[in-house]
Design a protein around this motif. Structure first.
Motif, PDB file in Angstrom:
ATOM      1  N   HIS A 156       7.033  -1.330   7.006  1.00 50.01           N
ATOM      2  CA  HIS A 156       7.216  -0.064   6.266  1.00 50.01           C
ATOM      3  C   HIS A 156       8.485  -0.193   5.423  1.00 50.01           C
ATOM      4  O   HIS A 156       9.576  -0.305   5.968  1.00 50.01           O
ATOM      5  N   LYS A 188       0.872  -1.195   0.000  1.00 45.84           N
ATOM      6  CA  LYS A 188       0.000   0.000   0.000  1.00 45.84           C
ATOM      7  C   LYS A 188       0.900   1.232   0.000  1.00 45.84           C
ATOM      8  O   LYS A 188       1.811   1.350   0.815  1.00 45.84           O
ATOM      9  N   ASP A 189       0.601   2.131  -0.928  1.00 42.73           N
ATOM     10  CA  ASP A 189       1.421   3.339  -1.087  1.00 42.73           C
ATOM     11  C   ASP A 189       1.074   4.361  -0.008  1.00 42.73           C
ATOM     12  O   ASP A 189      -0.071   4.783   0.107  1.00 42.73           O
ATOM     13  N   LYS A 190       2.068   4.749   0.786  1.00 46.63           N
ATOM     14  CA  LYS A 190       1.836   5.720   1.867  1.00 46.63           C
ATOM     15  C   LYS A 190       2.650   6.989   1.646  1.00 46.63           C
ATOM     16  O   LYS A 190       3.149   7.590   2.598  1.00 46.63           O
TER      17      LYS A 190
END
Ligand code: TGC
Ligand code: FAD
Length: 391
Positions: free
Chosen positions: A225, A153-155
């Motif tokens: 992360h 998931k792009d954060k």
């Protein structure tokens, strides 16, 4: 050592260069000196001899086909195959480590990574100072990796990685893993996950009867992360991991010749020395049938591997040809190991000889990097143009 008189019935050595023969001798010598004395105990004790990894780096068998400036050896693909053959004559676990490090970790970094990623990781991987793993298979997606559920998931300036990978060679000892996961639009991407990242763990898989001298495990990602700079930008889709598998499968096909040759040579020596009914068992027709068939199959495997090596060195080897070779040569090695074990009778089941260990290892080799049947279906697809994998 008599068991290292490997078969060359069709004088294939005449087709190799002086450099290839020299490399073969140096890897063979290293295996005799450093692998043979420790491998049986390591396998019996289910311990992976990790100290050999740096030695392999010094020997030059990690990433050997990559350019020197990126931690490789600048060797051709036939030389890579020869190296894998010699390592697997020692044990499939040793060849596995070299395959994964070379074809499944260094190669994707080289082909799909940024210059910074290459400079940061490749030289140390080539020296064996860092150990890599390759995460494609998942608990519910083995032969069908396209169904994977590991996801990114792009954060903003980092990704959050979730999911798990299973049956991963060197997972428990890896410093980094090249992991394949789906992005938010379902595209498969490669990303470098490093030991020490919070939420990343690598539990070991025990109770194996095969590849016992190899550390196999899981890669578990719990909200890990991963910085954006760890994404491999150069490829999107299943063709990324599959391109690396082409190289690894090719090396395995050569490796299988090493395991088969070790079994054949051991059985031949034993048959000439062991007497029953007042004559060497090598004098019985049924033993000769086994030996003759083994040698025929090994010779076919050698010739196929060399020809595909020539094609690979000219960038002409197709994935389907590699599938055919991997399937054929690993099946050959399994057949040879099973016949060789019979020739040794009860002695064949002991650790005094390498045959049973090779045989058990080859049960993994025929499954990983695409199973025996999956490679048959790849051939079938190539021949007919009709995929029989899926409805
Ligand atoms: P399919 O629809 O056929 O293809 C999807 C995309 O992938 C491309 N592709 C390849 N590209 C390069 N080389 C290959 N060999 C390729 N095979 C497929 C294809 O062109 C397509 O690209 P694009 O751009 O059109 O999207 O795929 P599918 O979903 O039908 O799946 C079939 C496939 C090929 C995955 C299956 O046949 C297969 O090979 N399954 C086996 C999986 C496998 O080998 N896993 C290995 C895991 S790693 C491992 O075992 C390491 S052990 C190491 C050790 O210890 O030595
Ligand atoms: P499955 O896919 O569940 O297959 C089970 C059986 O079903 C097989 O006989 C198969 O041929 C058959 N089958 C499946 N689909 C079809 C079909 N369409 N038609 C006909 N038959 C079919 N993976 C990694 O990503 N990285 C690694 O480093 C790695 N190392 C490994 C090390 C070891 C020791 C082992 C044993 C495995 C390793 N693997 C690794 C995983 C390996 O690649 C998989 O085990 C392999 O791809 C098969 O997947 P599976 O075990 O889930 O079997």
């Amino acid at each position: 050592m008599s068991h290292y008189q490997y078969p060359d019935y069709f004088k294939i050595d005449d087709l190799l260069t002086q450099e290839q023969l020299l490399v073969r001798q140096s890897v063979r010598d290293w295996v005799i000196r450093n692998v043979k004395p420790v491998i049986e105990t390591a396998a019996q004790d289910h311990i992976s001899p990790n100290f050999l990894i740096r030695e392999m780096g010094e020997l030059g068998v990690l990433g050997s086909f990559l350019p020197v400036e990126y931690g490789g050896g600048g060797f051709d693909k036939i030389t890579y195959g020869i190296m894998m053959q010699e390592l697997e004559a020692g044990d499939s676990a040793i060849r596995s480590t070299a395959s994964v490090q070379s074809s499944l970790v260094m190669l994707p970094l080289f082909l799909f990574g940024t210059e910074e990623q290459k400079q940061r990781f490749l030289p140390k991987l080539g020296k064996g100072e860092l150990v890599g793993a390759f995460g494609l298979t998942e608990p519910n997606f083995g032969s069908d990796p396209g169904g994977m559920t590991a996801n990114l998931k792009d954060k903003g300036d980092y990704f959050v990685l979730n999911g798990s990978k299973m049956w991963i060679t060197n997972a428990p000892i890896c410093d980094l893993a090249v992991v394949w996961a789906k992005d938010e639009v379902g595209k498969i991407r490669g990303i470098i996950v490093e030991r020490g990242m919070k939420g990343f763990s690598t539990p070991e898989t025990f109770n194996k009867w095969s590849l016992r001298a190899s550390a196999t495990g899981e890669l578990v990602f719990d909200n890990v992360h991963v910085p954006k700079e760890n994404l491999l930008p150069g490829v999107v889709g299943l063709k990324g991991p599959m391109t690396c598998l082409n190289s690894a499968r090719y090396g395995i096909a050569w490796g299988a010749i090493g395991a088969a040759s070790d079994c054949y040579s051991t059985a031949l020596n034993y048959a000439l020395e062991r007497k029953q009914f007042d004559k060497p068992i090598a004098g019985f027709q049924l033993t000769q049938k086994k030996l003759a068939e083994m040698l025929t199959q090994i010779t076919a495997a050698q010739l196929m591997a060399l020809r595909l090596g020539q094609l690979a060195d000219n960038e002409k080897a197709t994935p389907a040809q590699i599938s055919m070779l991997k399937r054929h040569n690993v099946q050959t090695a399994l057949n040879v190991a099973r016949e060789a074990r019979q020739i040794l009778g009860a002695m064949g089941i002991t650790g005094d000889f390498p045959i049973m260990r090779h045989m058990m290892n080859l049960e993994s080799v025929t499954t990983y990097e695409g199973t025996h049947d999956i490679h048959l279906l790849i051939s079938g697809y190539d021949i007919t143009g009709i995929s029989a994998f899926k409805p």
